[in-house]
Design an enzyme around this catalytic site. Sequence first.
Site, PDB file in Angstrom:
ATOM      1  N   SER A  50       0.851  -1.199   0.000  1.00  0.00           N
ATOM      2  CA  SER A  50       0.000   0.000   0.000  1.00  0.00           C
ATOM      3  C   SER A  50       0.888   1.251   0.000  1.00  0.00           C
ATOM      4  O   SER A  50       2.091   1.169   0.272  1.00  0.00           O
ATOM      5  CB  SER A  50      -0.898   0.006   1.238  1.00  0.00           C
ATOM      6  OG  SER A  50      -0.094   0.138   2.404  1.00  0.00           O
ATOM      7  N   ASP A  81      -1.090  -1.518  -4.073  1.00  0.00           N
ATOM      8  CA  ASP A  81      -2.481  -1.693  -3.645  1.00  0.00           C
ATOM      9  C   ASP A  81      -3.122  -0.323  -3.386  1.00  0.00           C
ATOM     10  O   ASP A  81      -2.511   0.525  -2.733  1.00  0.00           O
ATOM     11  CB  ASP A  81      -2.459  -2.532  -2.349  1.00  0.00           C
ATOM     12  CG  ASP A  81      -3.825  -3.043  -1.956  1.00  0.00           C
ATOM     13  OD1 ASP A  81      -4.689  -3.203  -2.839  1.00  0.00           O
ATOM     14  OD2 ASP A  81      -4.021  -3.313  -0.751  1.00  0.00           O
ATOM     15  N   HIS A  82      -4.318  -0.105  -3.891  1.00  0.00           N
ATOM     16  CA  HIS A  82      -5.059   1.153  -3.688  1.00  0.00           C
ATOM     17  C   HIS A  82      -4.233   2.398  -3.981  1.00  0.00           C
ATOM     18  O   HIS A  82      -4.147   3.321  -3.151  1.00  0.00           O
ATOM     19  CB  HIS A  82      -5.633   1.237  -2.269  1.00  0.00           C
ATOM     20  CG  HIS A  82      -6.703   0.232  -2.015  1.00  0.00           C
ATOM     21  ND1 HIS A  82      -7.978   0.362  -2.498  1.00  0.00           N
ATOM     22  CD2 HIS A  82      -6.670  -0.957  -1.367  1.00  0.00           C
ATOM     23  CE1 HIS A  82      -8.697  -0.696  -2.143  1.00  0.00           C
ATOM     24  NE2 HIS A  82      -7.927  -1.519  -1.470  1.00  0.00           N
ATOM     25  N   HIS A 179     -12.843  -3.579   4.102  1.00  0.00           N
ATOM     26  CA  HIS A 179     -11.517  -3.806   4.683  1.00  0.00           C
ATOM     27  C   HIS A 179     -11.586  -3.974   6.200  1.00  0.00           C
ATOM     28  O   HIS A 179     -12.509  -3.471   6.834  1.00  0.00           O
ATOM     29  CB  HIS A 179     -10.597  -2.615   4.392  1.00  0.00           C
ATOM     30  CG  HIS A 179     -10.196  -2.502   2.952  1.00  0.00           C
ATOM     31  ND1 HIS A 179     -10.075  -1.305   2.295  1.00  0.00           N
ATOM     32  CD2 HIS A 179      -9.870  -3.451   2.044  1.00  0.00           C
ATOM     33  CE1 HIS A 179      -9.688  -1.511   1.048  1.00  0.00           C
ATOM     34  NE2 HIS A 179      -9.565  -2.809   0.865  1.00  0.00           N
ATOM     35  N   GLY A 180     -10.585  -4.620   6.774  1.00  0.00           N
ATOM     36  CA  GLY A 180     -10.430  -4.642   8.222  1.00  0.00           C
ATOM     37  C   GLY A 180     -10.997  -5.874   8.904  1.00  0.00           C
ATOM     38  O   GLY A 180     -11.432  -6.831   8.247  1.00  0.00           O
ATOM     39  N   GLY A 210     -11.043  -6.825   0.598  1.00  0.00           N
ATOM     40  CA  GLY A 210     -11.665  -7.086   1.901  1.00  0.00           C
ATOM     41  C   GLY A 210     -11.999  -8.549   2.076  1.00  0.00           C
ATOM     42  O   GLY A 210     -13.057  -8.909   2.588  1.00  0.00           O
ATOM     43  N   SER A 212     -10.342 -11.004   3.785  1.00  0.00           N
ATOM     44  CA  SER A 212      -9.861 -11.773   4.944  1.00  0.00           C
ATOM     45  C   SER A 212     -11.024 -12.457   5.645  1.00  0.00           C
ATOM     46  O   SER A 212     -12.134 -11.932   5.695  1.00  0.00           O
ATOM     47  CB  SER A 212      -9.136 -10.854   5.928  1.00  0.00           C
ATOM     48  OG  SER A 212      -7.812 -10.613   5.495  1.00  0.00           O
ATOM     49  N   ASN A 252      -7.579 -10.504  -2.122  1.00  0.00           N
ATOM     50  CA  ASN A 252      -6.716  -9.617  -1.330  1.00  0.00           C
ATOM     51  C   ASN A 252      -6.792  -9.933   0.160  1.00  0.00           C
ATOM     52  O   ASN A 252      -7.880  -9.918   0.734  1.00  0.00           O
ATOM     53  CB  ASN A 252      -7.140  -8.166  -1.515  1.00  0.00           C
ATOM     54  CG  ASN A 252      -6.752  -7.614  -2.862  1.00  0.00           C
ATOM     55  OD1 ASN A 252      -6.298  -8.340  -3.735  1.00  0.00           O
ATOM     56  ND2 ASN A 252      -6.926  -6.323  -3.030  1.00  0.00           N
ATOM     57  N   ASP A 254      -4.960  -8.903   3.844  1.00  0.00           N
ATOM     58  CA  ASP A 254      -4.056  -8.162   4.710  1.00  0.00           C
ATOM     59  C   ASP A 254      -4.386  -8.465   6.175  1.00  0.00           C
ATOM     60  O   ASP A 254      -3.544  -8.922   6.952  1.00  0.00           O
ATOM     61  CB  ASP A 254      -4.185  -6.650   4.421  1.00  0.00           C
ATOM     62  CG  ASP A 254      -3.208  -5.827   5.238  1.00  0.00           C
ATOM     63  OD1 ASP A 254      -2.286  -6.401   5.840  1.00  0.00           O
ATOM     64  OD2 ASP A 254      -3.366  -4.590   5.296  1.00  0.00           O
TER      65      ASP A 254
HETATM   66  O1  TD3 Z   1      -6.576  -4.006  -0.334  1.00  0.00           O
HETATM   67  N1  TD3 Z   1      -6.576  -4.823   0.709  1.00  0.00           N
HETATM   68  C1  TD3 Z   1      -5.466  -4.778   1.655  1.00  0.00           C
HETATM   69  C2  TD3 Z   1      -5.400  -3.461   2.438  1.00  0.00           C
HETATM   70  C3  TD3 Z   1      -6.597  -3.265   3.333  1.00  0.00           C
HETATM   71  C4  TD3 Z   1      -6.258  -2.765   4.721  1.00  0.00           C
HETATM   72  O2  TD3 Z   1      -6.358  -3.831   5.675  1.00  0.00           O
HETATM   73  C5  TD3 Z   1      -7.638  -5.694   0.881  1.00  0.00           C
HETATM   74  O3  TD3 Z   1      -8.595  -5.622   0.138  1.00  0.00           O
HETATM   75  C6  TD3 Z   1      -7.590  -6.750   1.988  1.00  0.00           C
HETATM   76  O4  TD3 Z   1      -8.580  -6.517   2.938  1.00  0.00           O
HETATM   77  P1  TD3 Z   1      -8.658  -7.262   4.352  1.00  0.00           P
HETATM   78  O5  TD3 Z   1      -8.761  -6.174   5.375  1.00  0.00           O
HETATM   79  O6  TD3 Z   1      -9.922  -8.098   4.310  1.00  0.00           O
HETATM   80  O7  TD3 Z   1      -7.460  -8.133   4.517  1.00  0.00           O
HETATM   81 ZN    ZN Z   2      -8.459  -3.418  -0.761  1.00  0.00          ZN
END
Ligand code: TD3
Ligand code: ZN
Length: 306
Positions: A50, A81-82, A179-180, A210, A212, A252, A254
């Site tokens: 990021s 990322d983003h 996210h989170g 998002g 996770s 994704n 994180d």
């Molecule tokens: O882009 N990301 C990673 C950065 C998000 C901040 O945690 C995601 O889409 C992963 O999201 P997550 O929070 O579900 O791991």
């Molecule tokens: Zn993301």
Amino acid sequence: MALVSGKEILNKANKEGYAVGAFNINNMEILQGIIKGCREKKSPVIIAVSEGAIKYAGFDYIVAMVNVAAKENIPIALHLDHGRDMDIIKKCIEGGFTSIMIDASNLPFEENIEKTKKVVEMAKPFNIAVEAELGRLVGIEDNISVKERDAVLINPDEAKEFVKKTGIDSLAPAIGTSHGAFKFKGKPKLDFDRLKEVKEKTKIPLVLHGASSVIPYILEMVNSYGGDLKEAKGVPEEDIKKAISFGINKVNVDTDLRLSLVAAIRKVLAENKKEFDPRKILGPARDLISEVVAHKVELFGSSDKA
Ligand code: TD3
Ligand code: ZN
């Protein structure tokens, strides 16, 4: 192997119907944990960074570390990322990244198209993959109305127009994840019908943000060794599988890595009050990350695809 273009990794996944994990890094131990998990499973991997991670670790450290990782015998892409800041995007394109996300999803549709198009033009000579996002990343639950849903989630017709006008390589559709560690208060509800329609109308690799799961045994570990994240909730693994079957090719992650790192650190420190060797504190965190990543790539279907 040198770093591989994100295009190569995701086009293969799209053709063969699986997903590749995009795992975020902030430091060396997280990167090493991810690489070990993927090496064991013979899986391709996308290392996601990021703008915040670049500020934290330093651009040159990130690029150097990931290039060392790329000596492994598995395909590895380095992904922004983003990306929102055009200066950082430019630096990544010229500085060795092989995949870029331009996130202009907060802008009106036409402006999102314009900004995304610019990045596609910048990335083209370098064969760098470009990902963009449509809709807003907010957790959707059972009781939401159709009207509310349409207001925040991706519109499949707009998706088709967006892909055609921008020439992006992959698209992140908002379908109800966020996210989170606190994604849903009630029962999670991803909009799979919408996802299916976006795939039919665009046919390109799709990305689940998002994603996770807030893995129960990891959360339990955090909470039982002094943490306080009681209400945390993520996307269930069966929903991830279902999303992949409907055309998601990049998942994704994180939060699950952050939770794993903290769970392992809390455990060591709680059980060894006299410990102060960083290797004894961060080593188990790195091991737990590789265990979690190995499990995930199996779930995503990218094992033995290296
Ligand atoms: O882009 N990301 C990673 C950065 C998000 C901040 O945690 C995601 O889409 C992963 O999201 P997550 O929070 O579900 O791991
Ligand atoms: Zn993301």
